[in-house]
Design an enzyme around this catalytic site. Sequence first.
Site, PDB file in Angstrom:
ATOM      1  CG  ASP A  91      -8.897   4.689   3.062  1.00 15.45           C
ATOM      2  OD1 ASP A  91      -9.434   5.005   1.986  1.00 15.45           O
ATOM      3  OD2 ASP A  91      -7.740   4.242   3.137  1.00 15.45           O
ATOM      4  CB  ALA A 127      -0.926  -0.016   1.211  1.00 17.47           C
ATOM      5  CE  LYS A 165      -1.140  -0.834   7.481  1.00 18.77           C
ATOM      6  NZ  LYS A 165      -2.452  -0.272   7.832  1.00 18.77           N
TER       7      LYS A 165
END
Length: 569
Positions: free
Chosen positions: A296, A142, A161
Amino acid sequence: MGQYQLAQNNRRYDPEAIARYYRYRPWLVFWRACTIIWCFAGFILGLYWDKWQNREEQNKFKRATQLRQILTHLGPTFIKVGQALSTRPDLIRKDFLDELTKLQDQLPPFDNAIAFRTIETELNRSVQDVYSEISPHPVAAASLGQVYRARLHSGEEVAVKVQRPNLRPVLTLDLYLMRWTAGWISPWLPLNLGHDLKMIVDEFGIKLFEEIDYLNEARNAEKFATNFRNDLRVKVPAIYWRFTATRVLTLEWIHGFKLTDTQSIREAGLDTDTLIEIGVTASLQQLLEHGFFHADPHPGNLFAMPDGRMAYIDFGMMDQLSELTKETLVDAIIHLINKDYTELAADFVKLGFLTPDTNICPIVPALETVLGEAIGQSVGDFNFKSVTDSFSELMYDYPFRIPAQFALIIRSLVTQEGIALSLNPNFKIVEVSYPYVARRLLTGETPQLRRRLLNVLFKNGKFQWERLEDLIAIAQADKRFDLLPTAQLSLQYLLSEEGKFLRQQLLIALTEDDRLHTEEVQRIWNLVKGELQPNRILNVALDALTEISKERTAAILPVVSFAIFPKKK
């Protein structure tokens, strides 16, 4: 060294501190500005060249790809801008929109060695000590980080992540340039676009800095999970705090399909309409009940699970609404439904779309003209985008502005509707949202909601039977809505001290409209007689009747008493 210090000293976005730093380092600003201008100058010249050569249609996909590549090359800040634009079909034409959508989850990863070194630095232990196995390459990349699939030594499958390197200095420099540019061009833009342009950049900066703090994201995830703890249809991944730090986040691995993967969803036997209902209802709950919403919700952050649940991931970009804002939003929905445009204009002032000193008198007829067309059409033709498109027409003629917080809300709702349309092209958001709003009003869990129900049911002091009937009919479109418990709650409210005004007005309306019939009252009483004592109802009715004329009392009392105490045959 200086940029490292800036990054360490500014965990939160501080535009003044950033400005002070770069004011004494003009060479950094100059070279970054030159890079940005050079990239976009070539793109803009290409667009004009296509126009001069009459090759716009032939080269449109080429230019769209070029724009995506420019944003990717310029880095995380511009990728985030591109992601925001990818959810705005009202601003971006379709060929560019389709290409910008790739910025959501089709980005180049950074080096694995750097990622693993970040894990070890942040968690203060080796990768092998933390995870029994980890994918050799990221499974997704991302704008701000990338994700690995791993397994803990205790056996749980997790997503790891890891943040991109040198992120904070890059963001601060780009935000400084954006803010400087905003201040320079604001006076040349129309009032609605130029007003508080710096504030929009600052809001963007605040959200970006929150998003790169993975500890903050973990707290957001747990708060979101707490809000939906009683909703078995919504899944939030668990956080593994022992293996989470500012730049590394370890959370439960979600098995599912992206909501845009319609083929896999159908092959799994999942009902797309049910998924749409879950998504829209969850969004409304976030805005109107919890006040804490996912800002989002692009397709890469929403998954359909094999058991029918919807899973949310990526809680970096969240926002919190105040109680007053939530209540005003409900008011605005009610006034929109009732076509009360004077009150709707006042709501826009309270929500910050208009300044307090704005004269709303000339705006009211404009709202009636533009929004009335969208709301006045049949339910089957209504959608959220039609309202936002209609409203955007007003932005250029009147001093409207979109507060930064509501830019996130609008983006969230438009994105949600876009996802729903990808699952079902015939979807209409009103078919899910209206039953939810009606159910919330009819159940009236709080005094604020009960007062708003009164605003719906009364107009100029007169009870509006048609509105009540419409609300009940709309609410019953929600399969989870049960009229009987709602009727019992409503009667209890009617008999309470808080419901005194409604009792009197209802009895007046019943006699004026000739709607009170013995059989109907008897039917209502049979539904709720287990809940309340007959004598109490009669006493409350008599109390309400004391302020009504004797003629009306004479008409009402026999019906009420006969329904409660029917004569034995």
